[in-house]
Design an enzyme around this catalytic site. Structure first.
Site, short mmCIF file in Angstrom:
data_model
loop_
_atom_site.label_atom_id
_atom_site.label_comp_id
_atom_site.label_asym_id
_atom_site.label_seq_id
_atom_site.Cartn_x
_atom_site.Cartn_y
_atom_site.Cartn_z
N LYS A 1 0.84 -1.20 0.00
CA LYS A 1 0.00 0.00 0.00
C LYS A 1 0.88 1.26 0.00
O LYS A 1 0.66 2.18 -0.78
CB LYS A 1 -0.89 0.01 1.26
CG LYS A 1 -1.54 1.36 1.55
CD LYS A 1 -2.41 1.32 2.77
CE LYS A 1 -1.72 1.59 4.08
NZ LYS A 1 -1.38 2.99 4.36
N ASN A 2 1.88 1.25 0.87
CA ASN A 2 2.68 2.47 1.04
C ASN A 2 3.61 2.75 -0.14
O ASN A 2 4.17 3.83 -0.25
CB ASN A 2 3.48 2.40 2.34
CG ASN A 2 2.57 2.55 3.55
OD1 ASN A 2 1.38 2.84 3.41
ND2 ASN A 2 3.11 2.35 4.75
N ARG B 1 -4.16 10.59 4.77
CA ARG B 1 -3.05 11.52 4.95
C ARG B 1 -2.10 11.56 3.75
O ARG B 1 -1.52 12.59 3.44
CB ARG B 1 -2.26 11.14 6.19
CG ARG B 1 -2.82 11.69 7.46
CD ARG B 1 -1.79 11.51 8.54
NE ARG B 1 -0.54 12.14 8.16
CZ ARG B 1 -0.25 13.40 8.34
NH1 ARG B 1 -1.12 14.20 8.91
NH2 ARG B 1 0.92 13.90 7.95
N CYS C 1 -4.46 12.52 13.46
CA CYS C 1 -5.25 11.30 13.38
C CYS C 1 -5.04 10.55 14.68
O CYS C 1 -4.35 11.04 15.58
CB CYS C 1 -4.86 10.47 12.17
SG CYS C 1 -3.22 9.80 12.30
N ARG D 1 0.81 14.43 13.68
CA ARG D 1 1.31 14.24 12.32
C ARG D 1 1.38 15.55 11.50
O ARG D 1 0.67 15.72 10.51
CB ARG D 1 0.49 13.18 11.59
CG ARG D 1 0.56 11.84 12.27
CD ARG D 1 -0.19 10.77 11.54
NE ARG D 1 0.58 10.17 10.47
CZ ARG D 1 0.18 9.09 9.81
NH1 ARG D 1 -0.97 8.54 10.09
NH2 ARG D 1 0.91 8.58 8.85
N ASP E 1 4.86 0.32 12.16
CA ASP E 1 3.65 -0.31 11.64
C ASP E 1 3.50 -1.77 12.07
O ASP E 1 2.49 -2.40 11.74
CB ASP E 1 3.62 -0.21 10.10
CG ASP E 1 3.25 1.20 9.63
OD1 ASP E 1 2.88 2.04 10.47
OD2 ASP E 1 3.34 1.46 8.41
N VAL F 1 8.61 6.59 16.75
CA VAL F 1 8.25 7.26 15.50
C VAL F 1 7.00 8.13 15.68
O VAL F 1 6.99 9.29 15.26
CB VAL F 1 8.05 6.24 14.35
CG1 VAL F 1 7.64 6.94 13.06
CG2 VAL F 1 9.33 5.43 14.14
N ARG G 1 -8.63 -0.36 4.91
CA ARG G 1 -7.74 0.64 4.30
C ARG G 1 -6.40 0.03 3.95
O ARG G 1 -5.70 0.53 3.07
CB ARG G 1 -7.49 1.78 5.29
CG ARG G 1 -8.68 2.69 5.51
CD ARG G 1 -8.28 3.86 6.36
NE ARG G 1 -6.98 4.35 5.92
CZ ARG G 1 -6.07 4.92 6.69
NH1 ARG G 1 -6.32 5.09 7.96
NH2 ARG G 1 -4.93 5.34 6.21
C1 UD1 Z 1 4.46 6.64 6.44
C2 UD1 Z 1 3.57 5.42 6.28
C3 UD1 Z 1 3.06 4.92 7.63
C4 UD1 Z 1 4.24 4.70 8.58
C5 UD1 Z 1 5.15 5.92 8.64
C6 UD1 Z 1 6.42 5.68 9.46
C7 UD1 Z 1 2.56 5.80 4.11
C8 UD1 Z 1 1.35 6.10 3.32
N1 UD1 Z 1 2.45 5.79 5.43
O1 UD1 Z 1 3.65 7.67 7.02
O2 UD1 Z 1 2.37 3.70 7.42
O3 UD1 Z 1 3.74 4.42 9.87
O4 UD1 Z 1 5.56 6.30 7.31
O5 UD1 Z 1 7.11 4.59 8.98
O6 UD1 Z 1 3.60 5.52 3.56
N2 UD1 Z 1 6.55 14.24 11.00
C9 UD1 Z 1 6.67 15.58 11.36
N3 UD1 Z 1 6.61 16.53 10.35
C10 UD1 Z 1 6.46 16.19 9.04
C11 UD1 Z 1 6.34 14.83 8.70
C12 UD1 Z 1 6.40 13.87 9.69
O7 UD1 Z 1 6.81 15.92 12.53
O8 UD1 Z 1 6.43 17.09 8.19
C13 UD1 Z 1 6.58 13.23 12.05
C14 UD1 Z 1 5.25 12.45 12.15
O9 UD1 Z 1 4.31 13.14 12.94
C15 UD1 Z 1 5.69 11.15 12.75
C16 UD1 Z 1 7.10 10.95 12.14
O10 UD1 Z 1 7.52 12.24 11.70
O11 UD1 Z 1 5.81 11.26 14.14
C17 UD1 Z 1 7.13 9.97 10.98
O12 UD1 Z 1 6.26 10.42 9.96
P1 UD1 Z 1 6.46 10.06 8.42
O13 UD1 Z 1 7.71 9.26 8.27
O14 UD1 Z 1 6.32 11.31 7.64
O15 UD1 Z 1 5.22 9.12 8.18
P2 UD1 Z 1 4.16 9.18 7.02
O16 UD1 Z 1 4.85 9.46 5.72
O17 UD1 Z 1 3.01 10.02 7.41
#
Ligand code: UD1
Length: 418
Positions: free
Chosen positions: A22-23, A92, A116, A121, A305, A327, A397
């Site tokens: 999915k990701n 998201r 969420c 996030r 995850d 994370v 999902r």
């Molecule tokens: C992606 C995955 C999700 C997985 C996550 C971490 C997808 C669609 N989803 O989510 O399944 O759990 O990676 O492996 O691929 N953060 C900030 N600012 C930002 C961006 C992120 O503070 O601008 C923080 C987030 O709140 C979180 C951490 O960084 O605490 C990791 O987020 P991120 O790696 O961006 O995860 P996603 O891309 O949302």
């Protein structure tokens, strides 16, 4: 609303084919916006998040059709530059519309996805990086307006945390920027490499994906592509843990074992018998497993995850263990639900301490987020008696044919409409 009714106590045994990731599929779908040529993506899982992304692309103006596990994107029409809250709030990952649209239209307005169940996030890492590439950004009324008068320019971008989404978004923008972009402290997840492979097939010049520093030399134009999405490592890990928790055995086909190293190493330490070939994993319970401590980290560390599913397993092992979540800030909503089965878990800041119990008893439970839901289903499969898992739309999902696959392994479960 649909629920899953599980009668626990069966050992899960048999073979299943792992679905596409999915990701990985989501950012690749958004990459189709970077070209006017047709594109074909295969091994796309059938999930509501994928349907949302396809609907989103069609709304933006990219005709996209999913048939079975193949998505075809057709020649483009005129794109809209506005992504409204109704679409963004469903998923998201919709924030990934920003990179390609900014690159192609020089402006984009995206509603902020908001927090969420698993935390606030924020998207500051994405926005700071777009600023470095020359974008002007303003946030008003829950909407981010981004524009670049003269187009994006390559730049050095350093992330304070290796965000998966931000790495993907910047890749999706920088491939069409003028000059070179270097991302330092980039995310190294296999899904990043898969996206970079697609971009390179399209004619982009991306090197270093999968390592901490990624270099992108911008090009003027990208073309169509055909690509098979990599297998879903999180789905695979969930079925391996299903075998471990029910004292059974599974053979996973169409999987990439190297993507599961951190999880499989811990399971092997615990005593699970795991054998790997190039594209299969066999996991078999042969003796009582020993509890292990884990810390979630960005890849190649233990995946956040898989944290909830791992917790369900640790709750039933003889002894104590600890899980640290590094994370996400609030990813323990499944704790209260696991306690309903009889788990002995104490939350202490960003960690939980677990004391193993002899058995779980079936209970009515509620899913708070996708992976929490997987943990509750695993708990239900091993619990004595009947478990009713509600709010399973979260599971739809992210788990392709969950009920069918678990039934194939011998699980006694039924999805019911209430
Ligand atoms: C992606 C995955 C999700 C997985 C996550 C971490 C997808 C669609 N989803 O989510 O399944 O759990 O990676 O492996 O691929 N953060 C900030 N600012 C930002 C961006 C992120 O503070 O601008 C923080 C987030 O709140 C979180 C951490 O960084 O605490 C990791 O987020 P991120 O790696 O961006 O995860 P996603 O891309 O949302």
């Amino acid at each position: 609303m649909d629920k899953i009714v599980i009668r626990g106590g069966r050992k899960l045994k048999g073979e299943i084919v792992v679905s596409g990731s999915k990701n990985s599929a989501l950012p690749i779908l958004f990459a189709t916006l970077l070209t006017d040529d047709p594109a074909t993506i295969t091994n796309v899982p059938s999930l509501t998040d994928i349907d949302t992304a396809v609907a989103f692309l069609n709304f933006i103006g990219k005709k996209t059709v999913k048939k079975g596990n193949t998505v075809k994107a057709y020649s483009s029409y005129k794109y809209k530059h506005i992504a409204p809250y109704g679409l963004v709030s469903k998923m998201r990952a919709s924030i990934l519309i920003m990179g390609p649209l900014l690159a192609r239209l020089k402006r984009v307005e995206v509603s902020l996805p908001g927090g969420c169940a698993i935390g606030a996030r924020p998207v500051d890492i994405h926005l700071d990086a777009f600023k470095k590439l020359g974008a002007k950004i303003s946030v008003k009324g829950g909407c981010v307006k981004t524009s670049t008068k003269n187009g994006l320019k390559g730049a050095a971008v350093s992330f304070r945390f290796p965000s998966v989404g931000a790495t993907e978004n910047i890749l999706l923008a920088a491939v069409l920027a003028k000059g070179k972009t270097i991302i330092t402290n980039a995310a190294r997840e296999p899904e990043i490499e898969d996206l970079a492979n697609v971009l390179n097939k399209m004619g982009a010049k991306v090197t270093g994906a999968g390592a901490k520093n990624i270099e992108i030399e911008g090009v003027d134009k990208l073309h169509g592509f055909t690509h098979e999405v990599i297998p879903d490592r999180i789905e695979a890990a969930t079925y391996i843990i299903a075998a471990a928790i029910t004292k059974g055995g599974v053979i996973l086909k169409k999987v990439m074992p190297q993507h599961l190293k951190s999880v499989n190493d811990k399971l092997k330490e615990s005593g699970l018998c795991i054998k790997e070939t190039k594209d299969t994993i066999s996991a078999k319970w042969v003796k009582n497993l020993k509890p292990q401590n884990v810390k979630t980290e960005a890849y190649p560390g233990f995946p956040t995850d898989v944290q909830a599913q791992w917790m369900a397993l640790m709750c039933l092992l003889n002894g104590e263990s600890r899980i640290e979540e590094n994370v996400f800030e609030n990813r323990f909503l499944h704790v209260a639900e696991l306690q309903r089965f009889g788990a002995d878990i104490t939350i202490s800041g960003k960690a939980v301490n677990i004391k193993g119990v002899k058995k779980f008893s079936g209970a009515p439970v509620m899913v708070s987020d996708l992976r929490a839901g997987a943990a509750l289903v695993l708990a239900g499969l091993v619990a004595k008696g009947k478990t009713v898992v509600s709010r399973i739309y979260h599971l739809n999902r992210g788990y392709d044919m969950l009920e069918k696959k678990l039934k194939k392994l011998g699980g006694d479960l039924l999805q019911e409409e209430f």
